[in-house]
Design an enzyme around this catalytic site. Sequence first.
Site, PDB file in Angstrom:
ATOM      1  N   HIS A  89      15.169 -13.147 -32.753  1.00 47.91           N
ATOM      2  CA  HIS A  89      16.300 -14.042 -32.458  1.00 47.91           C
ATOM      3  C   HIS A  89      16.320 -15.236 -33.400  1.00 47.91           C
ATOM      4  CE1 HIS A  89      12.890 -16.025 -30.491  1.00 47.91           C
ATOM      5  NE2 HIS A  89      13.569 -17.156 -30.714  1.00 47.91           N
ATOM      6  N   HIS A  95      15.566 -20.170 -38.663  1.00 48.62           N
ATOM      7  CA  HIS A  95      14.615 -19.154 -39.103  1.00 48.62           C
ATOM      8  C   HIS A  95      14.460 -18.105 -38.005  1.00 48.62           C
ATOM      9  CE1 HIS A  95      12.134 -21.868 -36.696  1.00 48.62           C
ATOM     10  NE2 HIS A  95      11.354 -20.824 -36.462  1.00 48.62           N
TER      11      HIS A  95
HETATM   12  P1  ATP Z   1       5.085 -18.350 -27.993  1.00 51.29           P
HETATM   13  O1  ATP Z   1       5.220 -19.811 -27.644  1.00 51.29           O
HETATM   14  O2  ATP Z   1       4.426 -17.542 -26.961  1.00 51.29           O
HETATM   15  O3  ATP Z   1       4.488 -18.132 -29.319  1.00 51.29           O
HETATM   16  P2  ATP Z   1       7.870 -18.462 -28.519  1.00 51.29           P
HETATM   17  O4  ATP Z   1       7.525 -19.626 -29.391  1.00 51.29           O
HETATM   18  O5  ATP Z   1       8.783 -17.443 -29.082  1.00 51.29           O
HETATM   19  O6  ATP Z   1       6.571 -17.745 -28.039  1.00 51.29           O
HETATM   20  P3  ATP Z   1       8.905 -20.455 -26.804  1.00 51.29           P
HETATM   21  O7  ATP Z   1       7.768 -21.380 -27.150  1.00 51.29           O
HETATM   22  O8  ATP Z   1       9.400 -20.444 -25.406  1.00 51.29           O
HETATM   23  O9  ATP Z   1       8.516 -18.969 -27.156  1.00 51.29           O
HETATM   24  O10 ATP Z   1      10.096 -20.806 -27.783  1.00 51.29           O
HETATM   25  C1  ATP Z   1      11.359 -20.190 -27.692  1.00 51.29           C
HETATM   26  C2  ATP Z   1      12.077 -20.406 -29.014  1.00 51.29           C
HETATM   27  O11 ATP Z   1      12.233 -21.805 -29.257  1.00 51.29           O
HETATM   28  C3  ATP Z   1      11.320 -19.866 -30.232  1.00 51.29           C
HETATM   29  O12 ATP Z   1      12.276 -19.440 -31.194  1.00 51.29           O
HETATM   30  C4  ATP Z   1      10.577 -21.063 -30.749  1.00 51.29           C
HETATM   31  O13 ATP Z   1      10.352 -20.973 -32.155  1.00 51.29           O
HETATM   32  C5  ATP Z   1      11.547 -22.183 -30.444  1.00 51.29           C
HETATM   33  N1  ATP Z   1      10.822 -23.432 -30.169  1.00 51.29           N
HETATM   34  C6  ATP Z   1       9.774 -23.605 -29.339  1.00 51.29           C
HETATM   35  N2  ATP Z   1       9.371 -24.878 -29.294  1.00 51.29           N
HETATM   36  C7  ATP Z   1      10.200 -25.549 -30.133  1.00 51.29           C
HETATM   37  C8  ATP Z   1      10.307 -26.905 -30.523  1.00 51.29           C
HETATM   38  N3  ATP Z   1       9.487 -27.833 -30.050  1.00 51.29           N
HETATM   39  N4  ATP Z   1      11.286 -27.223 -31.392  1.00 51.29           N
HETATM   40  C9  ATP Z   1      12.115 -26.302 -31.875  1.00 51.29           C
HETATM   41  N5  ATP Z   1      12.081 -24.991 -31.549  1.00 51.29           N
HETATM   42  C10 ATP Z   1      11.127 -24.630 -30.693  1.00 51.29           C
END
Ligand code: ATP
EC number: 3.1.4.58
Length: 189
Positions: free
Chosen positions: A55, A140
Amino acid sequence: MRTTESNPDISEGTTRVFFAIWPDDAARKQLAGLAEQLRGEALCVGRKTKAENIHLTLVFVGEVGASKLETLCLAADRIKDSGTSAFDFAVEEIRYWKRNRILYAATGGIPPKLIDLVSALENALSTAGFTLEQRAYKPHITLMRDASCQTLPELAEPIAWQVREWMLVKSEQTSSGPVYTPIRRWPLA
Ligand code: ATP
Ligand code: MG
């Protein structure tokens, strides 16, 4: 450590949410194939993003209490009048962030309509009282985590799809990795 005292939302049960767009079936297969190919050719090792999880995040919101979830959707509803419309998203490059070991797909130039959509969302959410990250938006698509990459190939041709909707997605951690579930969808005309 965050406690229920310091964050009252946690006591009512929270949902971790973000706004995102998902590639269409053809683009998803191509993007998943790309990570597989890089691994197959031993150019990258790491944890591949599951095809269904591929995504592009628009705005990350974070933990939200049940009552705020509705506020969030109402705020997002308001952006339909801000002139946003469907657009093409073309992945043109494969890149690697050494710092956080992420292999990702990116576009050469950010589509102006993507910027419009993200800005409209950010404005609507901050008007509704949500605190968002101040970091600049870097679109990204994560293809591999904990990645270690050597040289990255150039794409023979872009992987493109037409973005016709965006959604609010619930993110849950499970023993088999993150599970994303759409909560609500907004069409782009
Ligand atoms: P995991 O944390 O288990 O590695 P994930 O990062 O895909 O999985 P989430 O942390 O819930 O799951 O994040 C959901 C989406 O939001 C992902 O695309 C992640 O890159 C983005 N994301 C997470 N934290 C942030 C942040 N602080 N700022 C911007 N984007 C974020
Ligand atoms: Mg994360």
